[in-house]
Design a protein around this motif. Structure first.
Motif, PDB file in Angstrom:
ATOM      1  N   SER A 166      47.818  39.895   5.512  1.00  0.00           N
ATOM      2  CA  SER A 166      48.595  41.094   5.240  1.00  0.00           C
ATOM      3  C   SER A 166      47.749  42.128   4.503  1.00  0.00           C
ATOM      4  CB  SER A 166      49.830  40.737   4.402  1.00  0.00           C
ATOM      5  OG  SER A 166      50.633  41.870   4.175  1.00  0.00           O
ATOM      6  N   PRO A 167      47.763  43.389   4.943  1.00  0.00           N
ATOM      7  CA  PRO A 167      46.971  44.427   4.269  1.00  0.00           C
ATOM      8  C   PRO A 167      47.353  44.553   2.798  1.00  0.00           C
ATOM      9  CG  PRO A 167      47.811  45.242   6.367  1.00  0.00           C
ATOM     10  CD  PRO A 167      48.488  43.921   6.114  1.00  0.00           C
ATOM     11  N   GLY A 168      46.349  44.653   1.938  1.00  0.00           N
ATOM     12  CA  GLY A 168      46.593  44.832   0.516  1.00  0.00           C
ATOM     13  C   GLY A 168      46.964  43.578  -0.237  1.00  0.00           C
ATOM     14  N   LEU A 169      46.840  42.411   0.377  1.00  0.00           N
ATOM     15  CA  LEU A 169      47.191  41.168  -0.317  1.00  0.00           C
ATOM     16  C   LEU A 169      46.302  40.990  -1.546  1.00  0.00           C
ATOM     17  CD1 LEU A 169      48.877  38.529  -0.280  1.00  0.00           C
ATOM     18  CD2 LEU A 169      46.958  37.481   0.965  1.00  0.00           C
ATOM     19  N   ALA A 170      46.935  40.786  -2.697  1.00  0.00           N
ATOM     20  CA  ALA A 170      46.199  40.622  -3.948  1.00  0.00           C
ATOM     21  C   ALA A 170      45.291  39.401  -3.895  1.00  0.00           C
ATOM     22  CB  ALA A 170      47.181  40.493  -5.117  1.00  0.00           C
ATOM     23  N   ASP A 171      44.130  39.514  -4.521  1.00  0.00           N
ATOM     24  CA  ASP A 171      43.152  38.429  -4.480  1.00  0.00           C
ATOM     25  C   ASP A 171      43.714  37.145  -5.081  1.00  0.00           C
ATOM     26  OD1 ASP A 171      40.136  37.864  -3.958  1.00  0.00           O
ATOM     27  OD2 ASP A 171      40.511  37.067  -5.965  1.00  0.00           O
ATOM     28  N   GLU A 172      44.504  37.266  -6.134  1.00  0.00           N
ATOM     29  CA  GLU A 172      45.043  36.059  -6.758  1.00  0.00           C
ATOM     30  C   GLU A 172      46.028  35.348  -5.836  1.00  0.00           C
ATOM     31  OE1 GLU A 172      48.338  36.791  -9.770  1.00  0.00           O
ATOM     32  OE2 GLU A 172      47.292  38.722  -9.781  1.00  0.00           O
ATOM     33  N   LEU A 173      46.717  36.118  -4.985  1.00  0.00           N
ATOM     34  CA  LEU A 173      47.637  35.489  -4.040  1.00  0.00           C
ATOM     35  C   LEU A 173      46.857  34.814  -2.916  1.00  0.00           C
ATOM     36  CD1 LEU A 173      50.522  38.105  -3.822  1.00  0.00           C
ATOM     37  CD2 LEU A 173      50.291  36.098  -5.306  1.00  0.00           C
ATOM     38  N   ARG A 207      36.411  38.615   3.677  1.00  0.00           N
ATOM     39  CA  ARG A 207      36.399  39.527   2.531  1.00  0.00           C
ATOM     40  C   ARG A 207      35.030  39.564   1.868  1.00  0.00           C
ATOM     41  NH1 ARG A 207      41.898  39.671  -1.086  1.00  0.00           N
ATOM     42  NH2 ARG A 207      43.393  39.967   0.619  1.00  0.00           N
ATOM     43  N   GLU A 208      34.414  38.427   1.750  1.00  0.00           N
ATOM     44  CA  GLU A 208      33.116  38.374   1.080  1.00  0.00           C
ATOM     45  C   GLU A 208      32.036  39.105   1.863  1.00  0.00           C
ATOM     46  OE1 GLU A 208      32.508  34.221   0.561  1.00  0.00           O
ATOM     47  OE2 GLU A 208      33.762  34.113  -1.266  1.00  0.00           O
ATOM     48  N   ARG A 209      32.234  39.260   3.179  1.00  0.00           N
ATOM     49  CA  ARG A 209      31.250  39.953   4.006  1.00  0.00           C
ATOM     50  C   ARG A 209      31.652  41.388   4.307  1.00  0.00           C
ATOM     51  NH1 ARG A 209      31.065  35.023   3.931  1.00  0.00           N
ATOM     52  NH2 ARG A 209      29.222  33.766   4.375  1.00  0.00           N
ATOM     53  N   ASP A 240      34.688  46.285   1.516  1.00  0.00           N
ATOM     54  CA  ASP A 240      35.503  47.503   1.572  1.00  0.00           C
ATOM     55  C   ASP A 240      36.723  47.322   2.440  1.00  0.00           C
ATOM     56  OD1 ASP A 240      33.724  48.846  -0.069  1.00  0.00           O
ATOM     57  OD2 ASP A 240      32.498  49.509   1.631  1.00  0.00           O
ATOM     58  N   GLU A 241      36.830  46.185   3.160  1.00  0.00           N
ATOM     59  CA  GLU A 241      37.966  45.920   4.024  1.00  0.00           C
ATOM     60  C   GLU A 241      38.473  44.513   3.715  1.00  0.00           C
ATOM     61  OE1 GLU A 241      36.922  46.550   8.059  1.00  0.00           O
ATOM     62  OE2 GLU A 241      36.140  48.556   7.729  1.00  0.00           O
ATOM     63  N   PRO A 242      39.218  44.354   2.629  1.00  0.00           N
ATOM     64  CA  PRO A 242      39.560  43.019   2.141  1.00  0.00           C
ATOM     65  C   PRO A 242      40.599  42.279   2.943  1.00  0.00           C
ATOM     66  CG  PRO A 242      40.628  44.695   0.810  1.00  0.00           C
ATOM     67  CD  PRO A 242      39.708  45.410   1.758  1.00  0.00           C
ATOM     68  N   SER A 243      41.227  42.891   3.944  1.00  0.00           N
ATOM     69  CA  SER A 243      42.258  42.163   4.684  1.00  0.00           C
ATOM     70  C   SER A 243      42.295  42.579   6.127  1.00  0.00           C
ATOM     71  CB  SER A 243      43.637  42.378   4.050  1.00  0.00           C
ATOM     72  OG  SER A 243      43.953  43.741   4.042  1.00  0.00           O
TER      73      SER A 243
END
Length: 231
Positions: free
Chosen positions: A190-197, A220-222, A225-228
């Motif tokens: 899901s776009p914008g999913l928090a890292d802790e979740l 995300r690690e690669r 700028d586009e975490p999801s």
């Protein structure tokens, strides 16, 4: 729609997906979306929201429910497949209302010179509470390489805002705790999913959710700028 004779060009799973496209069934919620795709012949992959069938790929999201179908390869074969999808939709005249702002390339031949000369726009069909959009593009430059010829078939709810929905962290937290396995699997991408979740989902009791979360973490690690992943 299955009798229009396009199955030899596009997989039966694509035809079945078009048959199932409805805001009250396929695109009702996460559970209906996953069940509808599987029933249509699509196989879930490891990544959140991703399915495949016959060399075609689906990226899907559950909030709001939506599907994007992709095919890439030889330009003539991609055009032939796009024309077959358009023919399947056009054959169901009672179910869909056709519209386009550009040339109606659904009536061209595979070798029509206008594929290269005209600016291709999206074709759209509306009905059953959904919007079906179809696009095709030739091989195009992309950085040091090229993108292959490809098509995209998008199926979205007609009542989804054009700008989409803003991230809903309260919903995300509820799903992590109380959501079904299917909802948690979709939530991973899901776009914008928090890292802790995402971290919580990496430790989910269901291995499918864990695998999807591990894949999302790798991406995300690669791509910082586009975490999801989104449709």
């Amino acid at each position: 729609m299955t009798g229009v004779g396009v199955d030899a060009v596009i997989p039966g799973a694509v035809v079945a997906l078009l048959d199932a496209a409805d805001a009250d069934t396929l695109l009702r919620d996460a559970e209906s979306l996953a069940e509808g795709l599987v029933d249509a012949g699509w196989t879930p992959e490891v990544e959140s929201g991703r399915f495949s069938a016959g060399g075609w790929d689906v990226l899907s999201s559950a909030w709001a429910p939506a599907v994007s179908v992709f095919l890439d390869g030889d330009a003539r074969e991609v055009r032939r497949a796009a024309l077959s999808v358009a023919a399947a939709l056009t054959a169901d005249a009672d179910g869909w209302r056709f519209e386009t702002e550009g040339p109606d390339w659904s009536r061209w031949s595979v070798d029509d010179e206008r594929w290269d000369a005209d600016e291709i726009d999206w074709l759209q069909w509306r009905g059953r509470g959904v919007v079906v959009s179809l696009f095709t593009a030739p091989e195009t430059p992309a950085g040091p390489g090229t993108l292959p010829a490809h098509l995209q078939l998008a199926i979205e709810r007609a009542d989804t805002p054009e700008e989409g929905f803003t991230p809903d962290e309260a919903r995300d937290r509820r799903i992590v705790v109380d959501g079904s396995v299917v909802e948690r699997w979709f939530l991973v991408g899901s776009p914008g999913l928090a890292d802790e979740l995402l971290t919580a989902l990496e430790n989910d009791p269901d291995p499918r959710v864990c695998a999807a979360a591990d894949s999302e973490r790798w991406m995300r690690e690669r791509s910082p700028d586009e975490p999801s992943t989104s449709v």
